[in-house]
Each structure stands twice: as structure tokens, then as C-alpha cells.
Design an enzyme around this catalytic site. Structure first.
Site, short mmCIF file in Angstrom:
data_model
loop_
_atom_site.label_atom_id
_atom_site.label_comp_id
_atom_site.label_asym_id
_atom_site.label_seq_id
_atom_site.Cartn_x
_atom_site.Cartn_y
_atom_site.Cartn_z
N HIS A 151 -3.36 -4.82 0.49
CA HIS A 151 -2.75 -5.32 1.73
C HIS A 151 -2.84 -6.84 1.74
CE1 HIS A 151 -2.09 -1.62 4.06
NE2 HIS A 151 -3.18 -1.16 3.49
N CYS B 117 0.83 -1.20 0.00
CA CYS B 117 0.00 0.00 0.00
C CYS B 117 0.87 1.26 0.00
CB CYS B 117 -0.97 -0.04 1.17
SG CYS B 117 -2.35 1.08 0.93
N GLU C 264 -1.20 -8.96 3.18
CA GLU C 264 -0.97 -9.56 4.50
C GLU C 264 -2.29 -9.89 5.21
OE1 GLU C 264 -0.47 -6.44 3.68
OE2 GLU C 264 -0.86 -5.02 5.30
N1 GLN Z 1 -1.77 6.85 3.13
C1 GLN Z 1 -1.92 6.13 1.90
C2 GLN Z 1 -3.31 6.29 1.31
O1 GLN Z 1 -4.22 6.73 1.94
C3 GLN Z 1 -1.60 4.66 2.10
C4 GLN Z 1 -2.60 3.94 2.94
C5 GLN Z 1 -2.13 2.61 3.45
O2 GLN Z 1 -0.94 2.33 3.45
N2 GLN Z 1 -3.06 1.80 3.95
O3 GLN Z 1 -3.50 6.00 0.15
#
Ligand code: GLN
Length: 534
Positions: free
Chosen positions: A509, A383, A511
């Protein structure tokens, strides 16, 4: 058979691992081929976990259906090896919100709306409704917080009332501390916690005792005597190498048989195949292997390990499968801004930059990614870790100086990462990110993505507001960045890769879907690359 309810409470203090106990009970019932699902009560007045800081509350777990829930859900899913839904999560915020809405609609006309009976009835109805709709043999209900807290009192009262009508067994997870100076395990805190519970009209049928090492016989006897429980129902839950060992550990103490007895169920055979499968997987995880693989996780919340539980677990699942000893080096990304990256990352076999929000520590993460790319160290970005991989590539390979995400610099000339178009009109913060399971399409076969998943269309969970800016696709690709997966409509970039070496990052994500019985494909390929490197 009518649904049966197991209510797991926690005494004395938080952090005893009620989530692991609840998950282990579910796993055991699943090994008996019963249909079982969890419900988690959380007393806080937030609607869900989405707006909480991981520093305070640990990781925010995301479900397929967009639910942003307590990290215990990660434990449930990893044990049960199945995806859950938001209907398993009942928070104070959701309940009060619904009650007030009903009151405004006039559903309680003429009445004064109270915690008892209105709120407690609402809770019971939700629980029963959940059991009927999912056609369950058992519901395991974990009551968040500690017995005696004001926040969860109404949940406990609701469960007392439920036990007057339904078959309910209460399990109390308690702490039996050992006083270093005398070297003795002390039962007094549990005795008084038990009394508190009895004062609330609840008599637990099992005590699960968190200890450092098994309880001495005398200690068990004493607890049994003071709680009027049979000694066999005072169960050991000592510190273990891995929490995944607990189901077998409970079975070894006959907990499974005693639990079925407590519900007056006829004797039933456990599904030996399921027990074996679980044991084999757990053995793989706790085994000590010769090969040590060191992975640096470079994040901003590393001080509280709970912030990255799913990343840690996903790595562990992969390590078990690949027969390696995993050594995680937690690196505070802010420190990488101040000190020399090489001295902090030298010798690691792989680097992960996990998810995150906000400016602090971002440049340190970018330094780590640059270090991985330049030194041919396997890299996995999750992400935020993908967004920063793109930013680093733009800055250092494409020479777009000052490239950034508008999350961190709204005025950057090269906004490689920008707010998702669908987010522009969003005003409210809670539950409004791009959340939940979304599928992506892997392009072609010549990619780490394809050789990891072995299929074209995959589904992973998401939680973000920002995204790869399509304006920059061409220039980054021309300079060698590979875009190997996008959404089906090709509008959003989902996976990027370096052309040489092992570098892959996803907007998702992965994970969150890794299970001991089904490790995440991306974590497997990443750890395998790190293993080959070490
Ligand atoms: N801050 C970033 C976003 O809002 C990444 C979010 C995250 O890593 N879950 O896109």
C-alpha cells in the site's frame, strides 16, 4: 525542558477535523524545532482498528510496526513527514485488556479495580512514559469522540488529573454553525459545550472554531465573553481548499505565539526555512493548473470517501508535484458489473483499483482492469488491485478461464491468488494479516518499478492475507506479465507489470507512505503517465 502536553478535544459533533487541528499544531511546533509527537485516544473497545469495516470507520491506516490504527494517523504522518509507532495509539480495548490482565496477575490484590483511579492512572502513566521514552518537548494528545460521550469520559478525566501535575493546555475544537434562514453564525452550541467542559473540571485555553467563512467580529467577542477567554484565543478555522493550509492559517492568527505564551515559554524564532518549504508545497497543491488529469478510483467503498483517504492524498501529493489539476472520479465497482464499462470509464486518463476485502464488486474491478489494459489507459493496482490485475491477465491473456483468488472462489481451478502459507495456521482475525513495513527487491532496471523508485531495495507497508500463487509465475510470465519485484527470498511477488503501456500493481500500500513533502514514487509515475495520456 520537561515535556508539555496539549490536549485537543472536540465539542458538539464529530467530523470537525480534530485530526487536522492536532496535526497542524504539531506542524507548527515542528516549525519551531521542538520535538513533538502525537497520542490518539480512542474510546472504542476494539483493541485496534484492524477488524473495523472502512464503511463505518473510514480507512484503516497501517504503521511500519504493524499497528492497524485510526485514519488520523495518516493525517499526522502526512503533516509531520515522519513515521509513527503504535505506542501513539491508546484505545479503550488496549487499556481494559491490560487492566484485566493486571488484575488476574494479582497486581491490584485487595483492591476493587475502578475507572478512577486505576484506569485514569494507567492512561496518565502511558502518556508520561511515552513522553520520557521519546524525549519529547511536546505531546499533542487528540481525544477521539465528542465531549459528553460516555466512551471518552475517562480519557478526559485522566487529562484533567494530568493537568494537576504537568503543564497541560486544553484546546477545544468546536462548531459555530450558520443558520441559513437568518444568515447568522450561532454561538449558543459552543457556549453550552464550554459549560459541559467546565463541569468536567476543564477550562480550555483556546477555542478553534469550525465555521463556513471567518467569524464576524461580534461572534468572536460573544464567544470570548461567555468563555472568559481573551478574544485572541478564539481562533477561526473556516472551510479551506486544502487542510494543509491550516498551519499557516493558525500562524496568521498568532496562534503559535499565544500557544508558547500559554506555556510561559520565552519568545522563540520560528524556523523560516521550514515555514517556506511547507508553504511552497501547499501552494503547489492548491494552485489551479491548466492541465486536468482525470483518474478513476474503482473501489467498493467509494460512497464513504474516508475509506480511501490515503489514496486520495497520495494522488494529490503527486498532482502538486507534477503541476496538474486532479479530478478524481469515484467509481462504485459493483456498478461496473451491471452497466457497460466503457460508458462509465470513457475519457479517464488513468485507473486505480485500491485495496479491499470480500466478494462484492470484485468482477467490476476486473472489468475496469481489462478496460485499462485493452485501451492502453495507465493503471495502478494497490494490494487487491494487484491481485486482480494478475487474475484478469490469467483469464484474458493466458486463457485460464475462471481464474480467481481463493478469497472469492475457494474452488477455482486456477487459484492465481491464494492464501499466504503463513496464514494457514492463523485462527484469530485481529492483527494477524501480513502487516507493516516489508522490504522488496526490484529486479533489474528495465521496469516501471525501478524507474519510479530509482533504487533496488524499497520498503512499503502491507496488509493482506492472500498473495500471488507461485505455481502460476511461469505461465503468466510466459504470456508477458512482468514480475518486477519480490521479497528478498523471492518467495512473495511484490510488483507486477504489463509489458506494454503503463500498468503496474503492487501487493503493498504505497499510498500509506506518501507525504506532501515526499510523494509516493509509484503514484508520481502513474500520474505522470496519466498526464501524458490526457
Ligand atoms: N483481500 C486481499 C487480501 O487479504 C487484499 C487486501 C488489501 O487490499 N489490503 O490479501
Amino acid at each position: 525542558m520537561p515535556t508539555k502536553f496539549i490536549v485537543v478535544l472536540g465539542s458538539i459533533m464529530s467530523g470537525l477535523g480534530k485530526g487536522v487541528v492536532s496535526s497542524s499544531i504539531m506542524k507548527i511546533l515542528d516549525m519551531y524545532d521542538f520535538k513533538v509527537l502525537p497520542i490518539k485516544f480512542d474510546g472504542y473497545l476494539n483493541y485496534d482498528c484492524g477488524t473495523m469495516n472502512p464503511y463505518r470507520h473510514g480507512e484503516v491506516f497501517v504503521l511500519d510496526d504493524k499497528g492497524e490504527v485510526d485514519m488520523d494517523f495518516g493525517t499526522y504522518e502526512r503533516f509531520l513527514n515522519r513515521s509513527l509507532t503504535s505506542s501513539s495509539s491508546i484505545t479503550g480495548g488496549k487499556l481494559f485488556g491490560e487492566i484485566i490482565e493486571k488484575e488476574r496477575k494479582g497486581e491490584y490484590l485487595g483492591e476493587d479495580v475502578q475507572v478512577i483511579p486505576h484506569l485514569t492512572n494507567e492512561i496518565q502513566e502511558k502518556v508520561k512514559d511515552f513522553a520520557v521514552k521519546s524525549n519529547l518537548d511536546f505531546v499533542v494528545i487528540e481525544v477521539g469522540g465528542t465531549v459528553g460521550d460516555i466512551e471518552n469520559g475517562y480519557f478526559i478525566e485522566a487529562m484533567r488529573q494530568l493537568s494537576l501535575k504537568e503543564q497541560v493546555v486544553f484546546v477545544d475544537v468546536t462548531y459555530v454553525p450558520r443558520l441559513k434562514t437568518v444568515g447568522e453564525q450561532k454561538t449558543k452550541p459552543t457556549q453550552s459545550a464550554f459549560r459541559t467542559l467546565m463541569g468536567m473540571g476543564i477550562i480550555p485555553q483556546f477555542l478553534i472554531c469550525r465555521t463556513d467563512g471567518e467569524m464576524a467580529d461580534g461572534v468572536k467577542k460573544k464567544l470570548a465573553m461567555f468563555t472568559s477567554l481573551d478574544e485572541s484565543r478564539v481562533i477561526n478555522d473556516p472551510d479551506m481548499t486544502s487542510p494543509y493550509q491550516l498551519p499557516q492559517y493558525l500562524i496568521d492568527q498568532n496562534f503559535d505565539k499565544l500557544l508558547l505564551q500559554a506555556f510561559n515559554l520565552p519568545k522563540k524564532k520560528i524556523n523560516v526555512e521550514k515555514v517556506e518549504k511547507w508553504r511552497n508545497n501547499v501552494d503547489k497543491i492548491i494552485n489551479k493548473y491548466e492541465k486536468i488529469v482525470t483518474v478513476a478510483v474503482v473501489g467498493k467503498y467509494v460512497e464513504l470517501k474516508d475509506s480511501y483517504v490515503s489514496v486520495r492524498e497520495a494522488l494529490m501529493h503527486a498532482a502538486g508535484k507534477l503541476s496538474v489539476n486532479l479530478n478524481i472520479k469515484w467509481v462504485e465497482s459493483e456498478l461496473l458489473e451491471k452497466s457497460d464499462t466503457e460508458s462509465m470509464l470513457k475519457g479517464v486518463d488513468g485507473i486505480i483499483v485500491p485495496g479491499g476485502f470480500g466478494n462484492r464488486g470484485i468482477e467490476g474491478m476486473i472489468n475496469a482492469i481489462k478496460y485499462a489494459r485493452e485501451n492502453d489507459i495507465p493503471y495502478l493496482g494497490l494490494c487487491l488491485g494487484m491481485q486482480l490485475m494478475a487474475v484478469e491477465f490469467a483469464r484474458d491473456v493466458c486463457n485460464l478461464k475462471g481464474a480467481n483468488s481463493t478469497e472469492f472462489n475457494p474452488n477455482t481451478k486456477y487459484n492465481i491468488i491464494d492464501i499466504l502459507p503463513s496464514q494457514l495456521s492463523v485462527k484469530q482475525k485481529g492483527g494477524t494479516m501480513r502487516l507493516g513495513a516489508w522490504s522488496m527487491v526490484i529486479k533489474g532496471k528495465d521496469s516501471i518499478a525501478f524507474s519510479s523508485y530509482h533504487k533496488k531495495v524499497v520498503s512499503e507497508r502491507h496488509r493482506h492475507r492472500y498473495e500471488f500463487n507461485n505455481k502460476f509465475r511461469k505461465v503468466l510470465q510466459k504470456n508477458g506479465l512482468k514480475i518486477t519485484a519480490t521479497t528478498k527470498d523471492n518467495k512473495l511477488v511484490e510488483i507486477i507489470e504489463w509489458q506494454s503501456g503503463f500498468g503496474i500493481a503492487t501487493q503493498a500500500h504505497p499510498e500509506l507512505k506518501s507525504r506532501i513533502e515526499a510523494p509516493s514514487p509509484l503514484f508520481l509515475s502513474f500520474l505522470n503517465a496519466a498526464k501524458n495520456k490526457s
